[in-house]
Design a protein around this motif. Structure first.
Motif, mmCIF file in Angstrom:
data_model
loop_
_atom_site.group_PDB
_atom_site.id
_atom_site.type_symbol
_atom_site.label_atom_id
_atom_site.label_comp_id
_atom_site.label_asym_id
_atom_site.label_seq_id
_atom_site.Cartn_x
_atom_site.Cartn_y
_atom_site.Cartn_z
ATOM 1 N N GLY A 1 30.071 49.707 32.123
ATOM 2 C CA GLY A 1 31.390 49.145 31.876
ATOM 3 C C GLY A 1 32.453 49.836 32.724
ATOM 4 O O GLY A 1 32.209 50.871 33.349
ATOM 5 N N GLU B 1 28.713 43.226 34.647
ATOM 6 C CA GLU B 1 28.524 41.944 33.966
ATOM 7 C C GLU B 1 29.125 40.762 34.711
ATOM 8 O O GLU B 1 28.820 39.610 34.390
ATOM 9 C CB GLU B 1 29.090 42.002 32.551
ATOM 10 C CG GLU B 1 30.589 42.150 32.472
ATOM 11 C CD GLU B 1 31.070 42.212 31.029
ATOM 12 O OE1 GLU B 1 31.489 41.168 30.511
ATOM 13 O OE2 GLU B 1 31.024 43.300 30.428
ATOM 14 N N SER B 2 29.955 41.005 35.710
ATOM 15 C CA SER B 2 30.505 39.904 36.498
ATOM 16 C C SER B 2 29.471 39.294 37.444
ATOM 17 O O SER B 2 29.761 38.308 38.121
ATOM 18 C CB SER B 2 31.723 40.377 37.293
ATOM 19 O OG SER B 2 31.445 41.569 37.998
ATOM 20 N N SER C 1 39.184 46.291 37.151
ATOM 21 C CA SER C 1 38.667 45.410 36.108
ATOM 22 C C SER C 1 37.258 44.992 36.491
ATOM 23 O O SER C 1 36.785 45.290 37.588
ATOM 24 C CB SER C 1 39.550 44.166 35.955
ATOM 25 O OG SER C 1 39.383 43.306 37.068
ATOM 26 N N GLY D 1 32.737 41.272 25.386
ATOM 27 C CA GLY D 1 32.265 41.062 26.749
ATOM 28 C C GLY D 1 30.748 41.049 26.727
ATOM 29 O O GLY D 1 30.132 40.362 25.913
#
Length: 240
Positions: free
Chosen positions: A25, A49-50, A63, A127
């Motif tokens: 993260g 995670e993107s 971010s 998320g």
């Protein structure tokens, strides 16, 4: 003088020794893993995670959508593929997360502080954290410790600490010490240099279990501090 935030980050980086694939993260976990890549885990592969696999970001991302995460990456893919083929497919050694609240059983809250329908604070939410908690080989949490974060009862369970049939959360590192699990509860295993047991108890919202083999975190090396202060966080955003 080494700050407690620096101790937190350095201890987090050291915990990644021997790991290969890390789902990470943004924030404190991210600076710890980038320090690990430069010290104890040079082959560590980062997943975001993107949809980014194998990233080597040149700076700390702002971010999860920061374009710098794509730098040097091995692959960029749709999020469903990342979660299904890598995380749910059992290819992630460790998930490295943060938390707003944590209880003695390792349950994590990153959703709300206070009542869900009218909270005092609305947090970013899960998320990918819940998926990571349920599917990574093991989970580490990096966070600052106080009676507001180490609580008897979390206001919302965003991610379970010890899911059935999984190792789940194994390691918690704070600015005061390092924790593992004994008999299903968090137990203090190491105190950071300069921290006392009284300080730890005062920053914990329940009667804390202390390991019989309680030790002290080794002091940071000159090279760890140089990397952290000069290369990874020269403005002191995370380490002050």
């Amino acid at each position: 003088m080494t700050s407690r935030s620096e101790l937190l980050i350095i201890a987090g980086a050291r915990a990644l020794a021997g790991r290969r694939v890390c789902f990470v993260g943004i924030g404190l976990p991210n600076i710890a893993v980038t320090l690990a890549q430069r010290t104890v885990a040079p082959d560590l592969e980062l997943i975001y995670e993107s949809g980014v696999y194998g990233s080597v970001p040149p700076r700390q991302p702002l971010s999860i959508g920061d374009p710098c995460l794509v730098t040097g990456s091995l692959a960029v893919m749709p999020m469903p593929e990342l979660f299904q083929y890598y995380l749910q497919g059992g290819r992630v050694d460790v998930g490295f997360l943060g938390a707003a609240q944590l209880n003695r059983h390792g349950d994590v809250n990153t959703t709300v502080i206070g009542d869900y329908d009218s909270p005092k604070v609305r947090l970013p939410g899960s998320g990918g954290a819940c998926d990571i908690a349920l599917n990574a080989g093991e989970v580490f949490i990096l966070m600052r410790q106080s009676t507001r974060s180490f609580v008897e009862r979390v206001d919302f369970v965003t991610s379970p600490g010890r899911p059935p049939h999984r190792r789940g959360l194994t390691t918690v590192i704070t600015d005061l010490g390092e924790y593992g699990f004994e008999e299903g509860e968090l137990a203090l295993r190491r105190l950071h240099p300069g921290v006392t047991l009284d300080e730890v108890h005062a920053a914990t919202g329940w009667r804390l279990r202390i390991s019989r083999e309680l030790g002290e975190t080794p002091a940071p090396t000159a090279e760890e501090l140089r990397l952290l202060r000069s290369e990874l966080d020269p403005n002191g955003t995370y380490r002050k």
